[in-house]
Design an enzyme around this catalytic site. Structure first.
Site, PDB file in Angstrom:
ATOM      1  N   HIS A  46       3.705  -2.289   3.101  1.00  0.00           N
ATOM      2  CA  HIS A  46       3.688  -0.942   2.545  1.00  0.00           C
ATOM      3  C   HIS A  46       4.998  -0.661   1.812  1.00  0.00           C
ATOM      4  O   HIS A  46       6.072  -1.053   2.284  1.00  0.00           O
ATOM      5  CB  HIS A  46       3.496   0.103   3.648  1.00  0.00           C
ATOM      6  CG  HIS A  46       2.202  -0.041   4.383  1.00  0.00           C
ATOM      7  ND1 HIS A  46       2.000  -0.977   5.373  1.00  0.00           N
ATOM      8  CD2 HIS A  46       1.023   0.621   4.254  1.00  0.00           C
ATOM      9  CE1 HIS A  46       0.771  -0.888   5.833  1.00  0.00           C
ATOM     10  NE2 HIS A  46       0.154   0.072   5.169  1.00  0.00           N
ATOM     11  N   ASP A  61       0.810  -1.218   0.000  1.00  0.00           N
ATOM     12  CA  ASP A  61       0.000   0.000   0.000  1.00  0.00           C
ATOM     13  C   ASP A  61       0.846   1.271   0.000  1.00  0.00           C
ATOM     14  O   ASP A  61       2.009   1.267   0.422  1.00  0.00           O
ATOM     15  CB  ASP A  61      -0.894   0.050   1.250  1.00  0.00           C
ATOM     16  CG  ASP A  61      -2.079  -0.889   1.158  1.00  0.00           C
ATOM     17  OD1 ASP A  61      -2.128  -1.704   0.217  1.00  0.00           O
ATOM     18  OD2 ASP A  61      -2.955  -0.814   2.042  1.00  0.00           O
ATOM     19  N   HIS A  66      -6.029   3.165  -4.020  1.00  0.00           N
ATOM     20  CA  HIS A  66      -5.934   3.408  -2.572  1.00  0.00           C
ATOM     21  C   HIS A  66      -6.228   4.875  -2.256  1.00  0.00           C
ATOM     22  O   HIS A  66      -5.719   5.413  -1.272  1.00  0.00           O
ATOM     23  CB  HIS A  66      -4.540   3.015  -2.089  1.00  0.00           C
ATOM     24  CG  HIS A  66      -4.437   2.748  -0.615  1.00  0.00           C
ATOM     25  ND1 HIS A  66      -5.390   2.064   0.101  1.00  0.00           N
ATOM     26  CD2 HIS A  66      -3.464   3.090   0.296  1.00  0.00           C
ATOM     27  CE1 HIS A  66      -5.009   1.963   1.367  1.00  0.00           C
ATOM     28  NE2 HIS A  66      -3.855   2.603   1.507  1.00  0.00           N
TER      29      HIS A  66
END
Length: 278
Positions: free
Chosen positions: A243, A98, A149
Site C-alpha cells: 500500500h 493500493d 480501486h
C-alpha cells in the site's frame, strides 16, 4: 502515437483538469513480454486498513477540449474469481500498490522503482487522485499500470449495484481525464468480491486482480516483517500486495528499498501484466 506526443497530451489533460477544478471547484492475461497467463482463486490476505476520508461531492466532468470523445469500454467475459497470479517463462512477479496516490509516500515508492527500472501496478482511489493528479501522470509516464480501486474504498459487498457502479465508474473517469487512458484492471477494496463487482468490472472493460502475497503493511507490523513477507513469499507468478496510502506507509517505503534489490539479485523479473488482444 509517439511517446512524446502521448506525454504532451497527458500534461495538457492534467493542466486542463487543474484549471477546471479551480474554476468550479484502472481467463487470460500476459506477463509483459512473456507467455499466456492464467490464475484465479478466492481472494487472499487480510483487510486493507485505511483511514476514512471525508465524503466528497466532487464529480469530474469530461474535458471535451482535449483529445477525442471518451470511447465506450471494451466489454469482457465475466469472471467468477479474481486473477491471483501470473505464469510464463522465467521468474516473473508483479508488484502492486493500493489506496493511493499519497504525496507523503507514493513519490518515494516511485523513486525506488525508477532506481531499479522496475514497473508496477498502482490501484488508485478516485478521491485520492483528485488532489494528486501529478502523481497519476508520473505513474503513467514512467510505465506503471494504473488500476481502479473504487472512489472511496468501501466494502462492496454491503452496497447495491448502483452504488458499486458509481464507485467504479467515477474512478475510471477521473483516471482517464487525468492522463488519457481508462484503466483495464480493477481490485475490490479489502479483497471483498461479489457478483456485481465482477459483472460491472467486465462492463467497464476491467479485469479483476487480487494478489498472492500480502505484505500485511496495512497492519504496520514493522519494516523487517514486511521484508520477510515479500522475500519469503517470492516465487514465479506471485502478485505482491503493498500500500502507498491509507495510513502510515513509512515502513512500506523503507521495506521496498531492501526487498526490491533482493528480488532482482535473486533473479526475479518484476513485470506488469498485459491482456491478450481480442
Amino acid at each position: 502515437m509517439q511517446k512524446d506526443h502521448l506525454f504532451t497530451r497527458r500534461r495538457m489533460l492534467l493542466a486542463g483538469a487543474a484549471a477546471a477544478g479551480a474554476a468550479g471547484t484502472a481467463g487470460a492475461i500476459l506477463a509483459a513480454g512473456g507467455e499466456e497467463t492464467a490464475g484465479t482463486a478466492a481472494p487472499a490476505g487480510g483487510p486493507q486498513a485505511r483511514q476514512a476520508l471525508k465524503p466528497s461531492a466532487f464529480r469530474l466532468q469530461p474535458l471535451t477540449g482535449y483529445g477525442p470523445p471518451r470511447a465506450a469500454p471494451r466489454k469482457l467475459k465475466v469472471r467468477k474469481e479474481p486473477i491471483l497470479q501470473i505464469s510464463g517463462r522465467g521468474r516473473r512477479m508483479v508488484l502492486t500498490f493500493d489506496d493511493g496516490p499519497n504525496p507523503a509516500y507514493t513519490p518515494h515508492i516511485l523513486d525506488t522503482l525508477a532506481k531499479y527500472d522496475v514497473r508496477a501496478m498502482f490501484f488508485v482511489c478516485g478521491e485520492c487522485v483528485v488532489d494528486n493528479r501529478e502523481l497519476l501522470v508520473r505513474m503513467a509516464d514512467e510505465g506503471h499500470v494504473v488500476g481502479n480501486h473504487t472512489w472511496t474504498h468501501p466494502l462492496l459487498t454491503t452496497m447495491n449495484r448502483k452504488e458499486i457502479r458509481s464507485e467504479m465508474e467515477r474512478t475510471s473517469d477521473v483516471i482517464e481525464d487525468t492522463y488519457g487512458d481508462r484503466p483495464q484492471w480493477f481490485r475490490a477494496p479489502y479483497g471483498a468480491w461479489n457478483r456485481a463487482a465482477f459483472q460491472l468490472g467486465a462492463e467497464l472493460g476491467m479485469e479483476p486482480m487480487a494478489w498472492t502475497v500480502d505484505t500485511t503493511d496495512w497492519e504496520v507490523p514493522g519494516t523487517d516483517t514486511i521484508i520477510d513477507r515479500v522475500e519469503g513469499g517470492a516465487a514465479p507468478g506471485v502478485v505482491v500486495l503493498s500500500h502507498d496510502a491509507g495510513g502510515d506507509r513509512s515502513q512500506t517505503v523503507r521495506a521496498i528499498r531492501e526487498w526490491l534489490p533482493y528480488l532482482i539479485d535473486s533473479g526475479y523479473h518484476l513485470t506488469v501484466p498485459s491482456r491478450r488482444p481480442t
